[in-house]
Design a protein around this motif. Structure first.
Motif, PDB file in Angstrom:
ATOM      1  N   GLN A  71      42.117  41.758  54.704  1.00  0.00           N
ATOM      2  CA  GLN A  71      41.929  40.521  53.956  1.00  0.00           C
ATOM      3  C   GLN A  71      40.450  40.128  53.918  1.00  0.00           C
ATOM      4  O   GLN A  71      39.955  39.675  52.889  1.00  0.00           O
ATOM      5  N   ILE A  72      39.785  40.289  55.044  1.00  0.00           N
ATOM      6  CA  ILE A  72      38.355  39.962  55.118  1.00  0.00           C
ATOM      7  C   ILE A  72      37.581  40.794  54.106  1.00  0.00           C
ATOM      8  O   ILE A  72      36.799  40.264  53.317  1.00  0.00           O
ATOM      9  N   ARG A  73      37.813  42.093  54.118  1.00  0.00           N
ATOM     10  CA  ARG A  73      37.084  42.981  53.207  1.00  0.00           C
ATOM     11  C   ARG A  73      37.452  42.732  51.745  1.00  0.00           C
ATOM     12  O   ARG A  73      36.585  42.659  50.882  1.00  0.00           O
ATOM     13  N   THR A  74      38.734  42.606  51.476  1.00  0.00           N
ATOM     14  CA  THR A  74      39.188  42.514  50.098  1.00  0.00           C
ATOM     15  C   THR A  74      38.934  41.145  49.501  1.00  0.00           C
ATOM     16  O   THR A  74      38.325  41.013  48.442  1.00  0.00           O
ATOM     17  N   PHE A  75      39.401  40.115  50.152  1.00  0.00           N
ATOM     18  CA  PHE A  75      39.330  38.785  49.556  1.00  0.00           C
ATOM     19  C   PHE A  75      38.026  38.066  49.902  1.00  0.00           C
ATOM     20  O   PHE A  75      37.456  37.394  49.052  1.00  0.00           O
ATOM     21  N   GLY A  76      37.576  38.217  51.133  1.00  0.00           N
ATOM     22  CA  GLY A  76      36.355  37.535  51.537  1.00  0.00           C
ATOM     23  C   GLY A  76      35.105  38.194  50.990  1.00  0.00           C
ATOM     24  O   GLY A  76      34.222  37.523  50.460  1.00  0.00           O
ATOM     25  N   ILE A  77      35.035  39.515  51.090  1.00  0.00           N
ATOM     26  CA  ILE A  77      33.825  40.233  50.672  1.00  0.00           C
ATOM     27  C   ILE A  77      33.901  40.610  49.191  1.00  0.00           C
ATOM     28  O   ILE A  77      33.122  40.124  48.375  1.00  0.00           O
ATOM     29  N   THR A  97      35.104  31.131  51.572  1.00  0.00           N
ATOM     30  CA  THR A  97      35.629  31.913  52.695  1.00  0.00           C
ATOM     31  C   THR A  97      36.227  31.020  53.788  1.00  0.00           C
ATOM     32  O   THR A  97      37.222  31.390  54.402  1.00  0.00           O
ATOM     33  N   THR A  98      35.656  29.858  54.010  1.00  0.00           N
ATOM     34  CA  THR A  98      36.225  28.924  54.985  1.00  0.00           C
ATOM     35  C   THR A  98      37.603  28.472  54.520  1.00  0.00           C
ATOM     36  O   THR A  98      38.536  28.366  55.329  1.00  0.00           O
ATOM     37  N   ASN A  99      37.743  28.231  53.233  1.00  0.00           N
ATOM     38  CA  ASN A  99      39.052  27.858  52.689  1.00  0.00           C
ATOM     39  C   ASN A  99      40.060  28.983  52.890  1.00  0.00           C
ATOM     40  O   ASN A  99      41.222  28.735  53.237  1.00  0.00           O
ATOM     41  N   LEU A 100      39.626  30.228  52.682  1.00  0.00           N
ATOM     42  CA  LEU A 100      40.520  31.367  52.924  1.00  0.00           C
ATOM     43  C   LEU A 100      41.009  31.366  54.372  1.00  0.00           C
ATOM     44  O   LEU A 100      42.208  31.473  54.635  1.00  0.00           O
ATOM     45  N   LEU A 101      40.054  31.273  55.289  1.00  0.00           N
ATOM     46  CA  LEU A 101      40.399  31.351  56.708  1.00  0.00           C
ATOM     47  C   LEU A 101      41.296  30.208  57.148  1.00  0.00           C
ATOM     48  O   LEU A 101      42.336  30.430  57.779  1.00  0.00           O
ATOM     49  N   ARG A 102      40.910  28.992  56.830  1.00  0.00           N
ATOM     50  CA  ARG A 102      41.593  27.824  57.392  1.00  0.00           C
ATOM     51  C   ARG A 102      42.833  27.405  56.619  1.00  0.00           C
ATOM     52  O   ARG A 102      43.826  27.025  57.222  1.00  0.00           O
ATOM     53  N   ALA A 138      41.605  28.927  65.374  1.00  0.00           N
ATOM     54  CA  ALA A 138      40.234  28.405  65.482  1.00  0.00           C
ATOM     55  C   ALA A 138      39.299  29.489  66.014  1.00  0.00           C
ATOM     56  O   ALA A 138      38.144  29.586  65.593  1.00  0.00           O
ATOM     57  N   ARG A 139      39.799  30.305  66.917  1.00  0.00           N
ATOM     58  CA  ARG A 139      38.992  31.402  67.475  1.00  0.00           C
ATOM     59  C   ARG A 139      38.611  32.406  66.389  1.00  0.00           C
ATOM     60  O   ARG A 139      37.472  32.864  66.319  1.00  0.00           O
ATOM     61  N   ALA A 140      39.552  32.747  65.529  1.00  0.00           N
ATOM     62  CA  ALA A 140      39.255  33.682  64.431  1.00  0.00           C
ATOM     63  C   ALA A 140      38.225  33.069  63.481  1.00  0.00           C
ATOM     64  O   ALA A 140      37.336  33.768  62.995  1.00  0.00           O
ATOM     65  N   CYS A 141      38.339  31.777  63.232  1.00  0.00           N
ATOM     66  CA  CYS A 141      37.345  31.097  62.384  1.00  0.00           C
ATOM     67  C   CYS A 141      35.957  31.176  63.014  1.00  0.00           C
ATOM     68  O   CYS A 141      34.969  31.396  62.314  1.00  0.00           O
ATOM     69  N   GLN A 142      35.884  31.007  64.336  1.00  0.00           N
ATOM     70  CA  GLN A 142      34.593  31.098  65.036  1.00  0.00           C
ATOM     71  C   GLN A 142      33.988  32.493  64.900  1.00  0.00           C
ATOM     72  O   GLN A 142      32.765  32.648  64.882  1.00  0.00           O
ATOM     73  N   ILE A 143      34.831  33.488  64.795  1.00  0.00           N
ATOM     74  CA  ILE A 143      34.350  34.865  64.655  1.00  0.00           C
ATOM     75  C   ILE A 143      33.942  35.165  63.217  1.00  0.00           C
ATOM     76  O   ILE A 143      32.870  35.703  62.963  1.00  0.00           O
ATOM     77  N   TYR A 144      34.797  34.811  62.270  1.00  0.00           N
ATOM     78  CA  TYR A 144      34.603  35.260  60.891  1.00  0.00           C
ATOM     79  C   TYR A 144      33.711  34.358  60.053  1.00  0.00           C
ATOM     80  O   TYR A 144      33.084  34.841  59.114  1.00  0.00           O
ATOM     81  N   GLU A 145      33.624  33.077  60.335  1.00  0.00           N
ATOM     82  CA  GLU A 145      32.742  32.222  59.542  1.00  0.00           C
ATOM     83  C   GLU A 145      31.273  32.657  59.652  1.00  0.00           C
ATOM     84  O   GLU A 145      30.590  32.775  58.625  1.00  0.00           O
ATOM     85  N   TYR A 179      30.262  35.648  60.348  1.00  0.00           N
ATOM     86  CA  TYR A 179      30.258  36.962  59.699  1.00  0.00           C
ATOM     87  C   TYR A 179      30.058  36.799  58.200  1.00  0.00           C
ATOM     88  O   TYR A 179      29.199  37.459  57.592  1.00  0.00           O
ATOM     89  N   PHE A 180      30.834  35.911  57.584  1.00  0.00           N
ATOM     90  CA  PHE A 180      30.693  35.666  56.149  1.00  0.00           C
ATOM     91  C   PHE A 180      29.323  35.072  55.821  1.00  0.00           C
ATOM     92  O   PHE A 180      28.724  35.410  54.801  1.00  0.00           O
ATOM     93  N   SER A 181      28.834  34.190  56.664  1.00  0.00           N
ATOM     94  CA  SER A 181      27.533  33.573  56.427  1.00  0.00           C
ATOM     95  C   SER A 181      26.414  34.618  56.474  1.00  0.00           C
ATOM     96  O   SER A 181      25.536  34.641  55.593  1.00  0.00           O
ATOM     97  N   PHE A 182      26.439  35.475  57.486  1.00  0.00           N
ATOM     98  CA  PHE A 182      25.426  36.530  57.578  1.00  0.00           C
ATOM     99  C   PHE A 182      25.519  37.470  56.376  1.00  0.00           C
ATOM    100  O   PHE A 182      24.507  37.880  55.823  1.00  0.00           O
ATOM    101  N   TRP A 183      26.739  37.807  55.991  1.00  0.00           N
ATOM    102  CA  TRP A 183      26.942  38.675  54.834  1.00  0.00           C
ATOM    103  C   TRP A 183      26.340  38.020  53.586  1.00  0.00           C
ATOM    104  O   TRP A 183      25.652  38.666  52.796  1.00  0.00           O
ATOM    105  N   ALA A 184      26.591  36.730  53.402  1.00  0.00           N
ATOM    106  CA  ALA A 184      26.089  36.019  52.228  1.00  0.00           C
ATOM    107  C   ALA A 184      24.561  36.035  52.182  1.00  0.00           C
ATOM    108  O   ALA A 184      23.967  36.289  51.131  1.00  0.00           O
TER     109      ALA A 184
END
Length: 105
Positions: free
Chosen positions: A18-24, A43-48, A55-62, A64-69
């Motif tokens: 999901q991260i790769r397909t929908f987020g990236i 991406t925050t809307n996707l996660l939450r 909440a832990r997954a959000c702390q990890i992936y938010e 990640y998405f920011s750095f990617w952006a």
């Protein structure tokens, strides 16, 4: 009691997809055409809200998405400029096209 565990395991298995397909991948147009902030909201809307991850997954992936952006946005802008430059005809090309159209008529 096994239902919640299997549900969590299923979510963990598909989250990287999901991260790769929908987020990236699906977020590229937002990142290219809008702003980094809009992409982070997406991406925050996707996660939450859509995926309802912990909440832990959000702390990890938010982050990640920011750095990617921040990494991808300048590259996308450069690619857009190059594409536009390649698709913009020169004055000579425009004159040649006009001449060819006049010959056809």
């Amino acid at each position: 009691a096994s239902l919640p565990t299997s549900s969590i395991m299923l979510k963990l298995k598909f989250l990287p997809y999901q991260i790769r397909t929908f987020g990236i991948r699906n977020g590229l147009s937002i990142l290219r055409d809008e702003s980094i902030n809009q992409y982070e909201r997406y991406t925050t809307n996707l996660l939450r809200n859509i995926w309802n991850v912990s909440a832990r997954a959000c702390q990890i992936y938010e982050p990640y998405f920011s750095f990617w952006a921040h990494y991808a946005k300048p590259l996308l802008l450069l690619a857009k400029k190059v594409t536009n430059a390649l698709n913009t005809p020169t004055k000579e090309d425009a004159n040649n096209n006009i001449s060819e159209m006049q010959e056809i008529q």
